[in-house]
Design an enzyme around this catalytic site. Sequence first.
Site, mmCIF file in Angstrom:
data_model
loop_
_atom_site.group_PDB
_atom_site.id
_atom_site.type_symbol
_atom_site.label_atom_id
_atom_site.label_comp_id
_atom_site.label_asym_id
_atom_site.label_seq_id
_atom_site.Cartn_x
_atom_site.Cartn_y
_atom_site.Cartn_z
ATOM 1 N N CYS A 259 25.431 6.197 3.842
ATOM 2 C CA CYS A 259 25.835 6.040 5.247
ATOM 3 C C CYS A 259 24.861 5.056 5.887
ATOM 4 O O CYS A 259 24.582 4.006 5.321
ATOM 5 C CB CYS A 259 25.865 7.386 5.962
ATOM 6 N N ARG A 264 24.181 11.666 6.928
ATOM 7 C CA ARG A 264 25.589 12.071 6.943
ATOM 8 C C ARG A 264 26.186 11.984 5.544
ATOM 9 O O ARG A 264 27.065 12.753 5.179
ATOM 10 C CB ARG A 264 26.396 11.179 7.903
#
Lengths: 309, 406
Positions: A259, A264
């Site tokens: 990411c 994330r």
Amino acid sequence: MKARLIVLLVALISIFATAAVSAQDTVSEALVTADWLEQNLENPQVRVIEVSVIPGVFERGHIPGAVNFVWHTDFVDTVSRDVVSLERFTELAQAAGINSDTTVVIYGDNNNWFAAWGAWIFNLYGFENVQLLDGGRVKWEADGRALSTDVAAYETGNVTFAEANADLRALLPEVLAVVEGEVPGTLVDIRGAAEYNGEIFAPEGVQELSVRAGHIPGAINVPWGQNVREDGTFKSVDELRALYAGLGIDGSTPLVTYCRIGERAALTWFVLHEVLGYEVALYDGSWTEYGNSVGVPIENPAGTVWGGQ
Amino acid sequence: MAQTAVGGSSANGAAPLSRQQITAAAGLVILIGLVAGAYVLHDVPEQGSKASLSLLIGAALGILFQRGRFCFFCILRDFIEFRNSSGLFAVLTALAVGGIGYAIVFGAFLPNTFTGRLPPGAHIGPVSWVLVAAGAAFGIGMALSGACISGHLYRLGEGYVRAPIALFGALLGFGLGFFTWQSVYLGTLSGAPEAWLPATFGYGGSLIIHLTVLSVIAVFLLKYLPKLPARQEEAITLRGIWDRVIHQRWNPLVTGGLVGIIGTFAYFRIEPLGVTSQLGSFSRTVLDNTGLLFDRLNGLDTFAGCTPQIVQTITDNGWLIGGLVLGSFAVVLLANRFQLSTLTLRNGTTALLGGILMGWGAMLALGCTVGTLLSGISAFAISGWVFAFAVFAGVWLGIKLRLHQG
């Protein structure tokens, strides 16, 4: 005869009922439901860890008995931009009273992003008995379940860890090897479409940490939010498998998730590795490393130039 | 509203009874409205229970500040000009009770004080000459404008016409403060220590030091207390209680104790008390929208305090400020005490200038007499004490220069 029929009927009903309950209870063994956790708060075999990123969230009320791990300092080495060292992590885990046979349940704010990072670290160091609380902190609160400000103190645990498992982590050279076709692999970019397409350098309200926009060549864009339902719980195993299969990700090649700063992507790593059981490494350097690296190829469909007019 | 109110607080005053009743009813309606507003707010998306509780905490503070006359400038002026220390006892009590409360909360938030970490969100600011300059400017601004920022907020509810002008000035001051911040962060603030007593002495030791220092100051101030008036025996009646609560000024020790308790609750549930972060955020957002301000204020996100953010919504702090103004307004109406003050070109100008100085100071100190002084000292932060002494010096200078006689 009649009695036998009844016994058979009862047995059948209970089997179906059990199956129905367990199907309802969890989508995967990698997850625990809030109901299960609530019933196991007193279970000495279970240790609950909160990994939230907003300061003061844990302190003002956490799941009773939970221990706080601070993502910014406990799971990373702030000086060398690396994951937490084996020694330091062992110290922290033992202080949290974790034994080698403990079941670790992690939860946190922001849809479990940072909690998933925690689960990745445990796995990285060879500790596999770790689960995420489905729906994380948000769901626990939305359900109206109890929080506590008690400071839990546990006897020092005896857990020890192995050296980091290189299969679960991708470093820049390995990512480049995939990009250049030297080794098989599929990259999964879990950022939003606008970041992936290079229209923006970072999500709104977040500092731009990369001087280039776009994505790693060949990466498939599956924004992290597609893994979860409205209430933050994970989609069912079948739904997840179908979602990724529809995009050509079926576990037949090794996967690498990334990411912007790596946290994330840990959520998608968790889904692909822990829930679906695929071979997946997390590229924690992510776009802030890759996008800034000199001489590495990118794809930038939008053609945005940093600082350009 | 001003027309309906006639000065004087006695129930047997010159005003027709019906008018007083209307005014009091309006006060009651506002109080009910605050509670109803808090109820509605808890279910509003992106607001929720914290916003709701902030509104109620603000209302409680408004009532408390107004009824106890918890106005830092008035308190300091009483002492400096009239040698009357009674108001200072409210501040000392607030700090003593707040310190005990914070020590209890800290024990749960950060059990080990020796890890190099600071308790989350507590107002422990960087100590440097910038803080001294900010405090002194803030003190002079208080003298010029007639109140500190929290003072202006609650006096807004009393009809103090200089308050909105001073608060507008504070918004401008914040704007100036951002530019100063940018030039003093590197070189000064980035290296300034966030000194915190428990990091050296633990909570027990810090609390002993805290209470000892406050006690020594209190003993010194004893001789400046006015004599207590003789009081006769009286029966306790509802009417007597109403009179005590609504009409008479609350005892400084009661006021201070309650401020300390509310401060502790606020930190425990939401964030340390402060009244400037929403104001600063408003300035910052306006400047940001007009493109006049740098995207980032260097290092601001590394400090806890009343730090201004770019916001698109009303923050918890905004609800607290709204509650404070309305809470004060409600009790002022209940006592039929609302009265517009006179405004002249001169006292309007000094209010504006004072406001600018306070906004500038509050930006650089990351808070005002509530956020940095009250919440900081209660949290055992050295920055709170440094700011307090600088504010005292500023007010003292302002009064000696007769700046307050605008």
